[in-house]
Design an enzyme around this catalytic site. Structure first.
Site, PDB file in Angstrom:
ATOM      1  N   HIS A 271       0.820  -1.206   0.000  1.00  0.00           N
ATOM      2  CA  HIS A 271       0.000   0.000   0.000  1.00  0.00           C
ATOM      3  C   HIS A 271       0.864   1.270   0.000  1.00  0.00           C
ATOM      4  O   HIS A 271       0.555   2.253  -0.689  1.00  0.00           O
ATOM      5  CB  HIS A 271      -0.925  -0.024   1.223  1.00  0.00           C
ATOM      6  CG  HIS A 271      -1.659   1.246   1.466  1.00  0.00           C
ATOM      7  ND1 HIS A 271      -1.353   2.092   2.509  1.00  0.00           N
ATOM      8  CD2 HIS A 271      -2.678   1.822   0.792  1.00  0.00           C
ATOM      9  CE1 HIS A 271      -2.163   3.134   2.471  1.00  0.00           C
ATOM     10  NE2 HIS A 271      -2.976   2.996   1.452  1.00  0.00           N
TER      11      HIS A 271
ATOM     12  N   GLU B  72       2.019   1.831  -3.397  1.00  0.00           N
ATOM     13  CA  GLU B  72       0.918   2.358  -4.214  1.00  0.00           C
ATOM     14  C   GLU B  72       0.860   3.892  -4.099  1.00  0.00           C
ATOM     15  O   GLU B  72       0.733   4.596  -5.098  1.00  0.00           O
ATOM     16  CB  GLU B  72      -0.392   1.715  -3.760  1.00  0.00           C
ATOM     17  CG  GLU B  72      -1.619   2.223  -4.474  1.00  0.00           C
ATOM     18  CD  GLU B  72      -2.688   2.673  -3.511  1.00  0.00           C
ATOM     19  OE1 GLU B  72      -2.996   3.864  -3.491  1.00  0.00           O
ATOM     20  OE2 GLU B  72      -3.207   1.817  -2.754  1.00  0.00           O
TER      21      GLU B  72
END
Lengths: 480, 451
Positions: A82, A85
């Site tokens: 994450h 990301e």
């Protein structure tokens, strides 16, 4: 707008989307009709491409899905998928930090990204004549990301704020996180997608770069474009952009540790001063489309519909309408996972009732299901509803793209998505009953109870006030 | 020079070219048919046969702001109970017909309006419209359903109370709209929900749902010829006029004040606001562009850039222009760890002051215009969204040609327009600040809802 996805809620939403998607409507279309009629091809470097034509408006949803998610992180590095990301928006040699989203917006597009256990995806919804632009940008950051500490470290603070906002400020989210860690005792699905705070705060620039180099490559990615476009139009653009990227020879196999057998019912009670309304929840491990006794996945979808789809479904009718023990009850089966899926039930006690009464009533309802089974009429009606949903699923720009992205990163194929209606149509009453026993017959579930603190602090009588920002939706409990 | 670098350069040139030459996308012309029934009821229709789906949305004037003081939550409770049985069908029979036909029918109430939504396959449309007509004209409000929905609304309200955003909204209403209907909780309180009777619901349905002020929007697989007579059968039996109590206009109160809702949570939730602009104001489009640059444009906004990207103080911060029938606002909302709340607010106010004084840049103006015009077609990708947009345009009284002239209105805005509007609209000293949490380094002017 956020550069990420909330694992929990997102997973739920996608399940609904995909279920919604996965239908054909035998009632409406000839039996041979497929769900989305996609076109597919594969670039020479191994990047798979799916195109779903939907000419309703001169726009497209362009998505790149990577076959890597939080469950592919090394132990001790929770939150890294994450974190990366977020960092994917921080620039390349030709794109300054924060320039990516600005460029998309300047061209009338909306972009975002999200991370889940099994995938990480990036998308731009934009006019079709801007497609080549975003494909060039997305291809560029697939391999040319540039990260330095001065960019990376403030973003780590952003993610800590994200965790505080989504999880730590919200008692129900904290309980959910704990329940998953108890359900999956060894498999990484027990670790929150956003990561544990004490590990997030130690993630480094090098961690992110290593993860990027290991997992981001055309042969570990899927391009899905839905909207006013055909494969013949897309292919030359894909070859010009993604097609120029060399494949990686070192994509790691997606081998996660497997769960040991677990036994015994487990239970967490979380009390919190902020809580005013008790709530009850139980989660079981279940087969997914790709793991466990996967031949039961479609039967579990039919079961889900029988038990909890609408105000006349079994659980709502019994607990909410007839017995008046619960104000609302939800059941959610998630078959979209590379490894095991989950089935969860949550219920809110009606005024004057408590969680113990809710649990007892649910136990009785499930026992009745396991001993008495379901009726042919219930199965037939659920199958019609599910198949009709396919027609609604087509009426969307991004929904079909999500469906293929999720499927192809969790071990399914394009043909699997298109065959969904046939699988639903083939489900029998016996299979639904076997599937119910397989999942709901397990006693190694986890139960979560959210309670107000023992002596709830009285809140000063509310002088009238209200939120001008959001028109309140009628807040019905339950699955109606 | 290898192939990769070639791609990079080409890509870069492409981007530069777009930045220079792109002004606006060709507007996707929207073909709206005005359908008028024999009985004079009007609907806007966008017909599309790609999927056998029909979406209808409609709104009656007057919403939660009309709830009587002792019965707050009445409009929402009525909306939530209208689909719980009608005519000869009790709740389970009615919901069973919806379920078995995959028909989605729901009602909701908000500020200034009471809205209905229907989505059906074309093959089930006759059943769908029959059920909708029954719900509108012959709702049963059976005791079983009323008590069940009341319980759901009460538990839902209590559940929200674990969320700091709930308390932020409560404090916001009480502080900015004291003594005004907009300042009251539209979902009601435990006490007011308990006080609502079946007669109240019956009376609401009888007196508030009327033809005058009704707006209807439809998108999907239905012709104007099919829709026209249907409008009379759906709405023709409703009374001509609604009984609406008058509501006064109000300007946001408590300028410059900081109000704290103390809560033992790690992150402070914040809302800042002051008076905004009416939707009918000729400067609305300049204000829309101003808001985009300031905080409405996500990662393309100054607030996001300064507070999140540069300083890492928040996961999200944004601004919005809000225009209601009787008040208007410009708001900022976000959240940050308790010991950074003072810094986040200070940065926000600096940006507010800077833009008030200097306006935005030429590049920001152009970026706002290309985004706001270019992204418009993204709203036309499914029937529900199209019906929603058609309904909003009607509720805002913008005219049936609005969708096709909107981009020109935005493109006509000049830098001087935005600067003038910024000076008129933005004033950091007038921002009212609502905080929920335990922010450090801030001395509030008052506290609300102490635990």
């Amino acid at each position: 707008m956020t550069h990420d996805a909330r694992p929990v809620t997102q997973r739920r939403r996608w399940r609904a989307l995909v279920a919604g998607v996965a239908l054909s409507a035998l009632a409406v279309f000839p039996a041979a009709a497929r769900v989305f009629d996609p076109e597919t091809f594969t670039l020479k470097n191994g990047m798979q491409v799916v195109v779903v034509n939907n000419p309703r408006a001169p726009v497209v949803s362009h998505m790149v899905w990577y076959k890597v998610g939080s469950a592919d992180e090394e132990p001790g590095k929770s939150g890294l998928a994450h974190y990366l990301e977020h960092l994917m928006f921080k620039g390349t040699a030709k794109m300054k930090p924060s320039e990516f989203s600005r460029t998309v917006a300047r061209n009338g597009g909306r972009d975002n990204a999200f991370t889940a256990y099994d995938y990480t995806a990036y998308f731009e919804n934009i006019a079709r004549d801007r497609l080549e632009l975003v494909m060039g940008m997305e291809a560029d950051r697939m391999v040319n990301l540039r990260l330095t500490d001065d960019i990376v470290l403030p973003e780590r603070k952003v993610i800590q704020e994200e965790r505080r906002q989504r999880t730590e400020n919200e008692p129900a989210s904290r309980l959910y996180e704990q329940l998953y860690s108890l359900l999956f005792v060894h498999h990484p699905y027990g670790t929150p997608i956003i990561g544990w705070m004490h590990e997030i705060e130690k993630l480094t620039t090098q961690d992110a770069l290593d993860f990027y180099k290991r997992h981001y490559a055309p042969n570990n990615a899927i391009l899905v474009v839905a909207g006013d476009i055909t494969a013949a139009e897309l292919k030359p653009l894909a070859e010009k952009t993604y097609g120029k990227i060399k494949p990686s020879k070192d994509i790691p196999a997606r081998v996660r540790v497997t769960e040991p057998p677990t036994e015994g019912a487990r239970r967490i009670t979380l009390t919190d001063d902020q809580v005013r309304q008790p709530n009850w929840m139980r989660i079981w491990k279940a087969p997914s489309y790709s793991a466990g006794e996967k031949q039961y996945a479609s039967a579990l979808e039919v079961l889900e519909s029988i038990l909890a789809d609408g105000a006349t479904s079994r659980l709502y009718k019994s607990l909410v309408v007839e017995q008046k023990i619960a104000a609302g009850v939800n059941l959610s089966y998630n078959p979209n996972a590379l490894d095991l899926g989950t089935l969860s039930i949550s219920a809110t006690p009606a005024p004057g009732q408590d969680v113990a009464a809710v649990e007892k009533a649910l136990d009785a309802e499930l026992a009745k299901l396991l001993s008495g089974g379901v009726t042919d009429a219930e199965v037939a009606s659920a199958k019609v509803r599910l198949r009709r949903d396919a027609v609604f699923a087509r009426d969307s720009l991004q929904g079909p793209a999500y469906a293929f992205g999720v499927a192809l990163t969790t071990g399914q194929t394009v043909a699997d998505v298109e065959a969904w209606p046939d699988r639903i149509a083939a489900v029998t009453r016996e299979q639904v009953e076997q599937a119910a026993k397989l999942v709901l017959g397990q006693d190694n579930h986890v139960t979560g109870i959210l309670l107000p603190a023992a002596t709830p602090a009285p809140v000063q009588a509310a002088a009238p006030a209200a939120p001008p920002a959001a028109p309140a939706a009628p807040a019905k409990g339950g699955t109606k | 020079m290898d192939a990769m670098k070639m791609i990079r350069r080409t890509g870069l040139l492409l981007l530069a070219a777009f930045a220079l030459t792109f002004t606006s996308l060709p507007a996707a012309a929207v073909d709206i048919e005005k359908v008028v029934s024999p009985g004079g009821i009007e609907a806007w229709l966008v017909r599309d046969t790609k999927n056998p789906i029909i979406a209808m949305q409609f709104a009656f004037a007057g919403g939660t702001e009309r709830d009587p003081d002792g019965k707050l939550g009445l409009a929402i409770m009525t909306a939530s109970t209208m689909d719980e049985g009608a005519g000869d069908l009790d709740s389970q029979a009615f919901q069973g017909k919806l379920d078995e036909n995959s028909i989605q029918l729901s009602f909701s109430a908000g500020r200034d309006g009471f809205v209905g939504q229907l989505t059906t396959l074309r093959e089930t449309k006759d059943t769908a419209f029959d059920l909708m007509r029954l719900a509108l004209t012959k709702p049963r409000f059976d005791t079983e359903a009323v008590e069940r929905i009341r319980g759901q609304l009460q538990t839902s309200l209590r559940r929200s109370q674990a969320d700091p955003n709930y308390w932020a909204q409560m404090a916001f209403g009480e502080t900015l709209f004291p003594g005004h209907p907009y300042g009251r909780p539209q979902r009601g309180t435990a006490q007011t929900l308990a006080a609502i009777t079946r007669d109240d619901l019956v009376n609401f349905a009888r007196t508030r749902l009327a033809r005058e002020g009704l707006k209807v929007a439809v998108s999907g697989d239905i012709t104007g010829e099919e829709l026209a007579p249907l409008l009379d059968s759906l709405f023709g039996a409703l009374p001509a006029k609604a009984e609406l109590t008058p509501v006064a206009n109000i300007t946001a109160a408590a300028p410059g004040k900081t109000i704290l809702v103390p809560r033992p949570i790690p992150q402070t939730v914040m809302i800042l606001a002051h008076a905004g602009m009416d939707r009918s104001d000729p400067d609305w489009y300049a204000a829309t562009i101003l808001n985009y640059s300031l905080g409405g444009g996500g990662f393309s906004s100054r607030l996001m850039d300064e507070v999140r990207e540069k300083r890492g103080l928040t996961y999200g911060i944004g601004s919005s222009l809000q225009s209601f029938d009787h008040a208007n606002l410009v708001t900022v909302s976000g959240s940050t760890v308790n010991d950074k709340a003072a810094e986040a607010i200070s940065v926000t106010k600096q940006i507010w002051g800077d833009v008030a004084k200097n306006g935005i840049t030429e590049a920001e103006l152009r970026d706002a215009q290309t985004y706001l015009t270019g992204s418009f077609p993204l709203q036309f990708t499914n029937n529900g969204a199209i019906a929603g947009l058609l309904l909003q345009v009607q509720r805002d009284n913008l005219g049936i040609d609005y969708l096709n002239k909107r981009n020109d209105l935005l493109n006509a805005v000049t830098l001087a327009d935005v600067k003038r509007v910024a000076a008129r609209l933005l004033d950091p000293a007038r921002l009212t600040t609502i905080l929920v949490g335990q922010p450090t380094g801030i001395t509030p002017d008052g506290t609300l809802y102490k635990p």
